[in-house]
Design a protein around this motif. Sequence first.
Motif, PDB file in Angstrom:
ATOM      1  N   LEU A 133     -27.606 -18.739  13.329  1.00  0.00           N
ATOM      2  CA  LEU A 133     -26.170 -18.951  13.248  1.00  0.00           C
ATOM      3  C   LEU A 133     -25.884 -19.977  12.154  1.00  0.00           C
ATOM      4  O   LEU A 133     -26.678 -20.894  11.927  1.00  0.00           O
ATOM      5  CB  LEU A 133     -25.610 -19.469  14.574  1.00  0.00           C
ATOM      6  CG  LEU A 133     -25.536 -18.478  15.732  1.00  0.00           C
ATOM      7  CD1 LEU A 133     -24.963 -19.170  16.963  1.00  0.00           C
ATOM      8  CD2 LEU A 133     -24.680 -17.277  15.381  1.00  0.00           C
ATOM      9  N   HIS A 134     -24.746 -19.820  11.488  1.00  0.00           N
ATOM     10  CA  HIS A 134     -24.358 -20.771  10.449  1.00  0.00           C
ATOM     11  C   HIS A 134     -22.964 -21.305  10.746  1.00  0.00           C
ATOM     12  O   HIS A 134     -22.086 -20.570  11.199  1.00  0.00           O
ATOM     13  CB  HIS A 134     -24.367 -20.109   9.067  1.00  0.00           C
ATOM     14  CG  HIS A 134     -25.723 -20.051   8.464  1.00  0.00           C
ATOM     15  ND1 HIS A 134     -26.213 -21.002   7.604  1.00  0.00           N
ATOM     16  CD2 HIS A 134     -26.719 -19.158   8.625  1.00  0.00           C
ATOM     17  CE1 HIS A 134     -27.444 -20.695   7.258  1.00  0.00           C
ATOM     18  NE2 HIS A 134     -27.773 -19.575   7.866  1.00  0.00           N
ATOM     19  N   GLU A 135     -22.804 -22.587  10.482  1.00  0.00           N
ATOM     20  CA  GLU A 135     -21.483 -23.199  10.602  1.00  0.00           C
ATOM     21  C   GLU A 135     -20.815 -23.115   9.228  1.00  0.00           C
ATOM     22  O   GLU A 135     -21.046 -23.956   8.356  1.00  0.00           O
ATOM     23  CB  GLU A 135     -21.601 -24.652  11.055  1.00  0.00           C
ATOM     24  CG  GLU A 135     -20.246 -25.309  11.274  1.00  0.00           C
ATOM     25  CD  GLU A 135     -20.366 -26.756  11.718  1.00  0.00           C
ATOM     26  OE1 GLU A 135     -19.329 -27.432  11.813  1.00  0.00           O
ATOM     27  OE2 GLU A 135     -21.501 -27.209  11.966  1.00  0.00           O
ATOM     28  N   ALA A 136     -20.048 -22.068   9.038  1.00  0.00           N
ATOM     29  CA  ALA A 136     -19.408 -21.853   7.744  1.00  0.00           C
ATOM     30  C   ALA A 136     -18.255 -22.830   7.550  1.00  0.00           C
ATOM     31  O   ALA A 136     -17.563 -23.211   8.497  1.00  0.00           O
ATOM     32  CB  ALA A 136     -18.899 -20.421   7.645  1.00  0.00           C
ATOM     33  N   ARG A 137     -18.042 -23.214   6.303  1.00  0.00           N
ATOM     34  CA  ARG A 137     -16.934 -24.100   5.945  1.00  0.00           C
ATOM     35  C   ARG A 137     -16.106 -23.444   4.845  1.00  0.00           C
ATOM     36  O   ARG A 137     -16.634 -22.682   4.029  1.00  0.00           O
ATOM     37  CB  ARG A 137     -17.458 -25.452   5.426  1.00  0.00           C
ATOM     38  CG  ARG A 137     -18.365 -26.204   6.370  1.00  0.00           C
ATOM     39  CD  ARG A 137     -18.849 -27.479   5.685  1.00  0.00           C
ATOM     40  NE  ARG A 137     -19.875 -28.163   6.455  1.00  0.00           N
ATOM     41  CZ  ARG A 137     -20.553 -29.217   6.015  1.00  0.00           C
ATOM     42  NH1 ARG A 137     -20.297 -29.688   4.785  1.00  0.00           N
ATOM     43  NH2 ARG A 137     -21.477 -29.786   6.769  1.00  0.00           N
ATOM     44  N   ALA A 138     -14.833 -23.754   4.844  1.00  0.00           N
ATOM     45  CA  ALA A 138     -13.995 -23.290   3.741  1.00  0.00           C
ATOM     46  C   ALA A 138     -14.558 -23.839   2.438  1.00  0.00           C
ATOM     47  O   ALA A 138     -14.895 -25.023   2.337  1.00  0.00           O
ATOM     48  CB  ALA A 138     -12.559 -23.757   3.941  1.00  0.00           C
ATOM     49  N   GLY A 139     -14.700 -22.986   1.447  1.00  0.00           N
ATOM     50  CA  GLY A 139     -15.294 -23.381   0.181  1.00  0.00           C
ATOM     51  C   GLY A 139     -16.738 -22.954   0.028  1.00  0.00           C
ATOM     52  O   GLY A 139     -17.285 -22.995  -1.090  1.00  0.00           O
ATOM     53  N   ASP A 140     -17.398 -22.542   1.124  1.00  0.00           N
ATOM     54  CA  ASP A 140     -18.765 -22.041   1.023  1.00  0.00           C
ATOM     55  C   ASP A 140     -18.782 -20.727   0.248  1.00  0.00           C
ATOM     56  O   ASP A 140     -17.837 -19.941   0.297  1.00  0.00           O
ATOM     57  CB  ASP A 140     -19.353 -21.786   2.416  1.00  0.00           C
ATOM     58  CG  ASP A 140     -19.747 -23.065   3.144  1.00  0.00           C
ATOM     59  OD1 ASP A 140     -19.754 -24.135   2.509  1.00  0.00           O
ATOM     60  OD2 ASP A 140     -20.044 -22.977   4.351  1.00  0.00           O
ATOM     61  N   ARG A 141     -19.875 -20.507  -0.444  1.00  0.00           N
ATOM     62  CA  ARG A 141     -20.089 -19.216  -1.116  1.00  0.00           C
ATOM     63  C   ARG A 141     -21.509 -18.749  -0.806  1.00  0.00           C
ATOM     64  O   ARG A 141     -22.469 -19.497  -0.989  1.00  0.00           O
ATOM     65  CB  ARG A 141     -19.870 -19.346  -2.616  1.00  0.00           C
ATOM     66  CG  ARG A 141     -20.246 -18.102  -3.415  1.00  0.00           C
ATOM     67  CD  ARG A 141     -19.790 -18.162  -4.860  1.00  0.00           C
ATOM     68  NE  ARG A 141     -18.440 -17.611  -5.006  1.00  0.00           N
ATOM     69  CZ  ARG A 141     -17.883 -17.311  -6.181  1.00  0.00           C
ATOM     70  NH1 ARG A 141     -18.549 -17.539  -7.314  1.00  0.00           N
ATOM     71  NH2 ARG A 141     -16.673 -16.813  -6.241  1.00  0.00           N
ATOM     72  N   TYR A 142     -21.627 -17.514  -0.332  1.00  0.00           N
ATOM     73  CA  TYR A 142     -22.926 -16.935  -0.005  1.00  0.00           C
ATOM     74  C   TYR A 142     -23.310 -15.892  -1.051  1.00  0.00           C
ATOM     75  O   TYR A 142     -22.467 -15.139  -1.545  1.00  0.00           O
ATOM     76  CB  TYR A 142     -22.887 -16.268   1.378  1.00  0.00           C
ATOM     77  CG  TYR A 142     -22.788 -17.238   2.528  1.00  0.00           C
ATOM     78  CD1 TYR A 142     -23.935 -17.820   3.070  1.00  0.00           C
ATOM     79  CD2 TYR A 142     -21.553 -17.575   3.083  1.00  0.00           C
ATOM     80  CE1 TYR A 142     -23.849 -18.709   4.130  1.00  0.00           C
ATOM     81  CE2 TYR A 142     -21.458 -18.468   4.138  1.00  0.00           C
ATOM     82  CZ  TYR A 142     -22.610 -19.035   4.668  1.00  0.00           C
ATOM     83  OH  TYR A 142     -22.514 -19.920   5.712  1.00  0.00           O
TER      84      TYR A 142
END
Length: 390
Positions: A320-329
């Motif tokens: 699981l990942h704690e995504a944040r606004a501004g992340d890019r995968y």
Amino acid sequence: MGPGEGPGTRRRCRVSGTGWLTIGAFARLTRLSPKALRLYDDLGLLPPARVDPTNGYRYYSPDQVERARLVAWLRRLGMPLALIRRVCALDGPAAAGEVRAFMARAEADLAARRDLAGFLVDHLSRRESAVTSTPSTPSNSSHPPTPRPLEVRAAALTDPGLVRDRHQDAACADPRVIAVADGFGPRGDSASAAAIEALRHAGAEGIRDGDLLNVLQDAVDRARAAVREAASGSAPRAIGTTLTAMLWSDTGPALMHIGDSRAHLLRDGDLRLITRDHTVVRTMVEEGRITPEEAESHPQRSLLVRVLADGADPTPDLRLHEARAGDRYLLCSDGLSTVVPEAELCRVLSEVPEPEDAVRELVGLANAAGGPDNIACVVADVRKPRVRAA
């Protein structure tokens, strides 16, 4: 049953005039039970030096004590008997290498189970958090509303490259699922496409956090079955695919990964690899057999140990990942990651604002480097949800 083999027998360390050790004496010296010694005899791992032809009594040589103690220590490591037999047949340095390799595999297995445990802990913690934060008070309450899920904007692009006759990579960039797959074998294109379509189905109706475990298991099972059907009639492991995907639930992404395609995360200008290659060479590096520098040019660097293929280990890594606004995968097949340096990946992901433009530039870089393999990549941006007018 020989002397020392049962209750009431007379204890002695040697049979007079022979120099042999009885099974009881040998057991006491080696800290192995007579029962274990009989088992090791039956398996051919530690046969007695002499068996009396008349009464069947077992006798051991003092020269066997060191080997028996080694067997006892290897069993304490949890090493299977078949591998112990191989270790005992080797000379010192080779035997040491096998023990080192066994422990590296055991540690990798423990790490995989630790990752799965961490995944389950995170999942259960998020589910509990979601339950306790569900609004149960009137709309004029002072409690803040539950935050809306982050939005994902993604683009996918595949390309055959400049060398290969067939295009066997596949990718998707759906609102709930992003994925890349790298097929291999005579019908590798069917295998990769089948795996991708299985995941599209998983995210078609959205994924509630409480259903995440079931959705992930169903997606893995469906992808495995689809690849098996695509490979029907072929030799085991002749046709298959890697699969690296992110499925987005209400509270964030779950990463599913098997093979040597990769997932990267760009956060605050720092690009990090968030998957681990399931290759023979990666295992050799972890076992200390070769260096990371040697792995880059090793002839077996593309040989997979875990992959979606009949006869192979199909168990994916889950996180699981704690995504944040501004992340890019960035998800990509090895047609990109093996020819474009990480610094260039970071530059493109940092400087090119739109996912559609970023995937085009990344594919262009792979082809500019010779395009030796098929290419698949997905770039996904995590953004705050847009506020819609009332």
